[in-house]
Design a protein around this motif. Structure first.
Motif, PDB file in Angstrom:
ATOM      1  N   ASN A   1      11.906 -11.687 -17.202  1.00  0.00           N
ATOM      2  CA  ASN A   1      11.420 -11.358 -18.546  1.00  0.00           C
ATOM      3  C   ASN A   1      10.172 -10.482 -18.547  1.00  0.00           C
ATOM      4  N   TYR A   2       9.638 -10.198 -17.370  1.00  0.00           N
ATOM      5  CA  TYR A   2       8.366  -9.482 -17.287  1.00  0.00           C
ATOM      6  C   TYR A   2       8.448  -8.118 -16.608  1.00  0.00           C
ATOM      7  N   LEU A   3       9.576  -7.828 -15.976  1.00  0.00           N
ATOM      8  CA  LEU A   3       9.672  -6.596 -15.191  1.00  0.00           C
ATOM      9  C   LEU A   3      10.950  -5.836 -15.485  1.00  0.00           C
ATOM     10  N   PRO A   4      10.907  -4.511 -15.364  1.00  0.00           N
ATOM     11  CA  PRO A   4      12.144  -3.738 -15.488  1.00  0.00           C
ATOM     12  C   PRO A   4      13.052  -4.002 -14.277  1.00  0.00           C
ATOM     13  N   GLN A   5      14.333  -3.881 -14.492  1.00  0.00           N
ATOM     14  CA  GLN A   5      15.332  -4.201 -13.475  1.00  0.00           C
ATOM     15  C   GLN A   5      15.091  -3.495 -12.133  1.00  0.00           C
ATOM     16  N   PRO A   6      14.757  -2.209 -12.108  1.00  0.00           N
ATOM     17  CA  PRO A   6      14.542  -1.566 -10.803  1.00  0.00           C
ATOM     18  C   PRO A   6      13.399  -2.214 -10.002  1.00  0.00           C
ATOM     19  N   VAL A   7      12.307  -2.581 -10.672  1.00  0.00           N
ATOM     20  CA  VAL A   7      11.191  -3.223  -9.983  1.00  0.00           C
ATOM     21  C   VAL A   7      11.596  -4.639  -9.563  1.00  0.00           C
ATOM     22  N   LEU A   8      12.290  -5.341 -10.449  1.00  0.00           N
ATOM     23  CA  LEU A   8      12.737  -6.694 -10.168  1.00  0.00           C
ATOM     24  C   LEU A   8      13.547  -6.749  -8.875  1.00  0.00           C
ATOM     25  N   ASN A   9      14.351  -5.743  -8.647  1.00  0.00           N
ATOM     26  CA  ASN A   9      15.202  -5.683  -7.458  1.00  0.00           C
ATOM     27  C   ASN A   9      14.622  -4.825  -6.338  1.00  0.00           C
ATOM     28  N   ALA A  10      13.376  -4.363  -6.518  1.00  0.00           N
ATOM     29  CA  ALA A  10      12.687  -3.516  -5.538  1.00  0.00           C
ATOM     30  C   ALA A  10      13.523  -2.289  -5.188  1.00  0.00           C
ATOM     31  N   GLN A  11      14.106  -1.691  -6.235  1.00  0.00           N
ATOM     32  CA  GLN A  11      14.894  -0.468  -6.057  1.00  0.00           C
ATOM     33  C   GLN A  11      14.361   0.566  -7.047  1.00  0.00           C
TER      34      GLN A  11
ATOM     35  N   LYS B   1       0.833  -1.206   0.000  1.00  0.00           N
ATOM     36  CA  LYS B   1       0.000   0.000   0.000  1.00  0.00           C
ATOM     37  C   LYS B   1       0.870   1.259   0.000  1.00  0.00           C
ATOM     38  N   GLN B   2       1.922   1.256   0.779  1.00  0.00           N
ATOM     39  CA  GLN B   2       2.811   2.418   0.829  1.00  0.00           C
ATOM     40  C   GLN B   2       3.483   2.644  -0.523  1.00  0.00           C
ATOM     41  N   TRP B   3       3.952   1.557  -1.158  1.00  0.00           N
ATOM     42  CA  TRP B   3       4.562   1.704  -2.481  1.00  0.00           C
ATOM     43  C   TRP B   3       3.552   2.236  -3.485  1.00  0.00           C
ATOM     44  N   SER B   4       2.326   1.775  -3.369  1.00  0.00           N
ATOM     45  CA  SER B   4       1.277   2.223  -4.279  1.00  0.00           C
ATOM     46  C   SER B   4       1.047   3.724  -4.163  1.00  0.00           C
ATOM     47  N   HIS B   5       1.053   4.239  -2.952  1.00  0.00           N
ATOM     48  CA  HIS B   5       0.829   5.671  -2.748  1.00  0.00           C
ATOM     49  C   HIS B   5       2.040   6.511  -3.139  1.00  0.00           C
ATOM     50  N   LYS B   6       3.233   5.998  -2.877  1.00  0.00           N
ATOM     51  CA  LYS B   6       4.455   6.760  -3.149  1.00  0.00           C
ATOM     52  C   LYS B   6       4.890   6.684  -4.608  1.00  0.00           C
ATOM     53  N   ASN B   7       4.543   5.608  -5.278  1.00  0.00           N
ATOM     54  CA  ASN B   7       5.003   5.361  -6.650  1.00  0.00           C
ATOM     55  C   ASN B   7       3.810   5.043  -7.536  1.00  0.00           C
ATOM     56  N   GLN B   8       3.070   6.057  -7.893  1.00  0.00           N
ATOM     57  CA  GLN B   8       1.835   5.837  -8.635  1.00  0.00           C
ATOM     58  C   GLN B   8       2.067   5.382 -10.072  1.00  0.00           C
ATOM     59  N   LYS B   9       3.317   5.387 -10.516  1.00  0.00           N
ATOM     60  CA  LYS B   9       3.617   4.898 -11.865  1.00  0.00           C
ATOM     61  C   LYS B   9       3.729   3.373 -11.900  1.00  0.00           C
ATOM     62  N   LEU B  10       3.806   2.749 -10.735  1.00  0.00           N
ATOM     63  CA  LEU B  10       3.885   1.288 -10.698  1.00  0.00           C
ATOM     64  C   LEU B  10       2.526   0.693 -11.037  1.00  0.00           C
ATOM     65  N   SER B  11       2.528  -0.307 -11.888  1.00  0.00           N
ATOM     66  CA  SER B  11       1.281  -0.988 -12.249  1.00  0.00           C
ATOM     67  C   SER B  11       0.872  -1.946 -11.128  1.00  0.00           C
ATOM     68  N   ASN B  12      -0.370  -2.393 -11.169  1.00  0.00           N
ATOM     69  CA  ASN B  12      -0.820  -3.383 -10.186  1.00  0.00           C
ATOM     70  C   ASN B  12       0.023  -4.648 -10.257  1.00  0.00           C
ATOM     71  N   MET B  13       0.375  -5.069 -11.454  1.00  0.00           N
ATOM     72  CA  MET B  13       1.187  -6.269 -11.607  1.00  0.00           C
ATOM     73  C   MET B  13       2.560  -6.075 -10.962  1.00  0.00           C
ATOM     74  N   GLN B  14       3.157  -4.907 -11.158  1.00  0.00           N
ATOM     75  CA  GLN B  14       4.453  -4.630 -10.536  1.00  0.00           C
ATOM     76  C   GLN B  14       4.321  -4.596  -9.016  1.00  0.00           C
ATOM     77  N   LEU B  15       3.252  -4.004  -8.532  1.00  0.00           N
ATOM     78  CA  LEU B  15       3.019  -3.980  -7.087  1.00  0.00           C
ATOM     79  C   LEU B  15       2.784  -5.392  -6.540  1.00  0.00           C
ATOM     80  N   ASP B  16       2.111  -6.225  -7.308  1.00  0.00           N
ATOM     81  CA  ASP B  16       1.898  -7.608  -6.875  1.00  0.00           C
ATOM     82  C   ASP B  16       3.229  -8.361  -6.805  1.00  0.00           C
TER      83      ASP B  16
END
Length: 163
Positions: free
Chosen positions: A152-162, A104-119
């Protein structure tokens, strides 16, 4: 069984590798954990309005991501069972609640993240918390495996949670 029409390859597939007997109920419960599920596979109501005849639409890639979420949650449940044995069930449940709060915190702070990335980040965070607990038992870290499955499905920053 889920009857899924893959729109990009115009192919019907049957998917039955999920817990429970009622596919609609399963999907509705699963989307409580992973909201992106309803974006990955879309319900198609039958003309008869009989939910037993419900079909679904997806793309090949979205269906693969759905399957990754499903197997990913299965691994989480197995590892949480180990935590519950090692500590207790309340401790294991609290790990999931902490991860959901972080999502939830990531969702509010990073509104560019998709639901799939948040999942994915939810899965990542749960495994981070579990890894920290199970390392005491000599268990290997799961995060490298998780990242490899999703690379193969996520950008590197999301993949590493950075991000």
């Amino acid at each position: 069984m889920l009857s899924i029409y893959l729109t990009d390859v115009r192919k019907q597939v049957q998917f039955k590798d999920y817990p429970g007997e009622h596919p609609v109920k399963f999907i509705l419960n699963f989307k409580k954990i992973f909201p992106s599920v309803m974006e990955l596979i879309l319900p198609v109501l039958p003309e008869s309005e009989d939910l037993e005849e419900m079909t679904w639409e997806s793309t090949t890639q979205d269906f693969e991501i759905f399957k990754l979420l499903l197997t990913g949650w299965g691994v989480v449940e197995l590892r949480l069972s180990a935590i519950a044995q090692f500590k207790n069930k309340n401790f294991a449940d609290q790990l999931v609640k902490n991860a959901q709060q972080q999502r939830k915190q990531w969702s509010h702070k990073n509104q560019k993240l998709s639901n799939m990335q948040l999942d994915y980040l939810l899965l990542h965070h749960i495994h981070t918390l579990i890894d920290a607990e199970l390392v005491e038992l000599g268990e290997k870290f799961y995060l490298p495996t998780l990242r490899d499955l999703w690379k193969n499905y996520l950008p590197q920053p999301v993949l590493n949670a950075q991000f």
